[in-house]
Motif scaffolding. Structure first.
Motif, mmCIF file in Angstrom:
data_model
loop_
_atom_site.group_PDB
_atom_site.id
_atom_site.type_symbol
_atom_site.label_atom_id
_atom_site.label_comp_id
_atom_site.label_asym_id
_atom_site.label_seq_id
_atom_site.Cartn_x
_atom_site.Cartn_y
_atom_site.Cartn_z
ATOM 1 N N GLN A 1 12.483 4.285 -11.964
ATOM 2 C CA GLN A 1 12.417 4.460 -10.519
ATOM 3 C C GLN A 1 11.028 4.060 -10.038
ATOM 4 O OE1 GLN A 1 13.292 8.407 -9.226
ATOM 5 N NE2 GLN A 1 13.009 7.940 -7.060
ATOM 6 N N VAL A 2 11.005 3.156 -9.064
ATOM 7 C CA VAL A 2 9.730 2.684 -8.532
ATOM 8 C C VAL A 2 9.142 3.745 -7.605
ATOM 9 C CG1 VAL A 2 8.618 0.910 -7.146
ATOM 10 C CG2 VAL A 2 10.491 0.294 -8.688
ATOM 11 N N GLN A 3 7.860 4.027 -7.787
ATOM 12 C CA GLN A 3 7.152 4.967 -6.929
ATOM 13 C C GLN A 3 5.933 4.294 -6.345
ATOM 14 O OE1 GLN A 3 6.557 8.467 -9.485
ATOM 15 N NE2 GLN A 3 8.312 9.422 -8.500
ATOM 16 N N LEU A 4 5.685 4.563 -5.069
ATOM 17 C CA LEU A 4 4.591 3.939 -4.341
ATOM 18 C C LEU A 4 3.809 5.021 -3.611
ATOM 19 C CD1 LEU A 4 6.791 1.133 -2.738
ATOM 20 C CD2 LEU A 4 5.355 0.877 -4.752
ATOM 21 N N VAL A 5 2.486 4.984 -3.726
ATOM 22 C CA VAL A 5 1.638 5.968 -3.060
ATOM 23 C C VAL A 5 0.491 5.234 -2.374
ATOM 24 C CG1 VAL A 5 0.193 8.006 -3.315
ATOM 25 C CG2 VAL A 5 2.212 7.727 -4.779
ATOM 26 N N GLU A 6 0.435 5.344 -1.040
ATOM 27 C CA GLU A 6 -0.607 4.663 -0.274
ATOM 28 C C GLU A 6 -1.844 5.547 -0.133
ATOM 29 O OE1 GLU A 6 3.328 3.678 2.018
ATOM 30 O OE2 GLU A 6 2.391 5.435 1.090
ATOM 31 N N SER A 7 -2.974 4.895 0.061
ATOM 32 C CA SER A 7 -4.218 5.585 0.372
ATOM 33 C C SER A 7 -5.111 4.627 1.148
ATOM 34 C CB SER A 7 -4.919 6.050 -0.905
ATOM 35 O OG SER A 7 -5.258 4.951 -1.730
ATOM 36 N N GLY A 8 -6.130 5.197 1.810
ATOM 37 C CA GLY A 8 -7.135 4.363 2.447
ATOM 38 C C GLY A 8 -7.084 4.274 3.952
ATOM 39 N N GLY A 9 -6.139 4.929 4.583
ATOM 40 C CA GLY A 9 -6.094 4.885 6.040
ATOM 41 C C GLY A 9 -7.216 5.692 6.662
ATOM 42 N N ALA A 98 8.357 -2.084 -1.952
ATOM 43 C CA ALA A 98 8.582 -3.027 -3.047
ATOM 44 C C ALA A 98 10.072 -3.231 -3.232
ATOM 45 C CB ALA A 98 7.960 -2.511 -4.347
ATOM 46 N N SER A 99 10.418 -4.415 -3.692
ATOM 47 C CA SER A 99 11.807 -4.687 -3.987
ATOM 48 C C SER A 99 11.900 -5.804 -5.007
ATOM 49 C CB SER A 99 12.579 -5.057 -2.720
ATOM 50 O OG SER A 99 13.964 -5.008 -2.946
ATOM 51 N N ALA A 111 15.514 -4.867 3.624
ATOM 52 C CA ALA A 111 15.643 -5.579 2.351
ATOM 53 C C ALA A 111 14.850 -4.914 1.240
ATOM 54 C CB ALA A 111 15.182 -7.025 2.524
ATOM 55 N N TYR A 112 13.967 -4.008 1.585
ATOM 56 C CA TYR A 112 13.130 -3.333 0.593
ATOM 57 C C TYR A 112 13.755 -1.984 0.229
ATOM 58 C CZ TYR A 112 9.312 -6.675 1.040
ATOM 59 O OH TYR A 112 8.547 -7.808 0.989
ATOM 60 N N ASP A 113 13.771 -1.654 -1.054
ATOM 61 C CA ASP A 113 14.465 -0.439 -1.467
ATOM 62 C C ASP A 113 13.548 0.661 -1.988
ATOM 63 O OD1 ASP A 113 15.801 -2.358 -4.255
ATOM 64 O OD2 ASP A 113 13.795 -1.506 -3.966
ATOM 65 N N SER A 114 12.252 0.411 -2.047
ATOM 66 C CA SER A 114 11.313 1.459 -2.465
ATOM 67 C C SER A 114 10.179 1.510 -1.455
ATOM 68 C CB SER A 114 10.754 1.178 -3.866
ATOM 69 O OG SER A 114 11.781 1.160 -4.827
ATOM 70 N N TRP A 115 9.830 2.732 -1.036
ATOM 71 C CA TRP A 115 8.836 2.908 0.023
ATOM 72 C C TRP A 115 7.861 4.025 -0.321
ATOM 73 C CZ3 TRP A 115 8.520 -0.015 4.482
ATOM 74 C CH2 TRP A 115 9.585 -0.897 4.711
#
Length: 125
Positions: A1-9, A98-99, A111-115
């Motif tokens: 399972q794809v995992q995405l974690v943003e930072s930097g805002g 990501a997809s 169209a993207y399935d991981s957020w």
């Protein structure tokens, strides 16, 4: 399972710079595209930039060309977005996505399935 974690805002004055980073995990191949999207209050989510993980080809929406740069740090497994000369109209929640198997210019949210969860960018004096 794809995992995405943003930072930097954060909050920055017009003309300033910010660097967003998206930590990516769970990929089972290099056949992915990583993208940055943004959504301002009352507006639809829009594509900002994307990068192909196989050949590092990139795409930018017209409003950020020459100001934003997307890159991939393979050592850190991250997709970064360097944002320079920021304008008030860049204010939004920025999402990493990501997809598998997309073309880099396919900047369609559906169209993207991981957020990721999103990070706020505010450009104001």
């Amino acid at each position: 399972q794809v995992q995405l974690v943003e930072s930097g805002g954060g909050l920055v004055q017009p003309g300033g710079s910010l660097r967003l980073s998206c930590a990516v995990s769970g990929l089972d191949s290099e056949n992915y595209v990583g993208g940055w999207f943004r959504q301002a209050p009352g507006k639809e989510r829009e594509g900002v930039s994307a990068i192909d993980f196989i050949d590092d080809s990139t795409y930018y929406t017209n409003s950020v060309k020459g100001r934003f740069t997307i890159s991939r740090d393979k050592a850190k497994n991250s997709v970064d977005l360097q944002m320079n000369n920021l304008k008030p109209e860049d204010t939004a929640v920025y999402y990493c996505a990501a997809s598998r198997g997309l073309h880099v210019s396919t900047m369609i949210p559906g169209a993207y399935d991981s957020w990721g969860q999103g990070t706020q960018v505010t450009v104001s004096s």
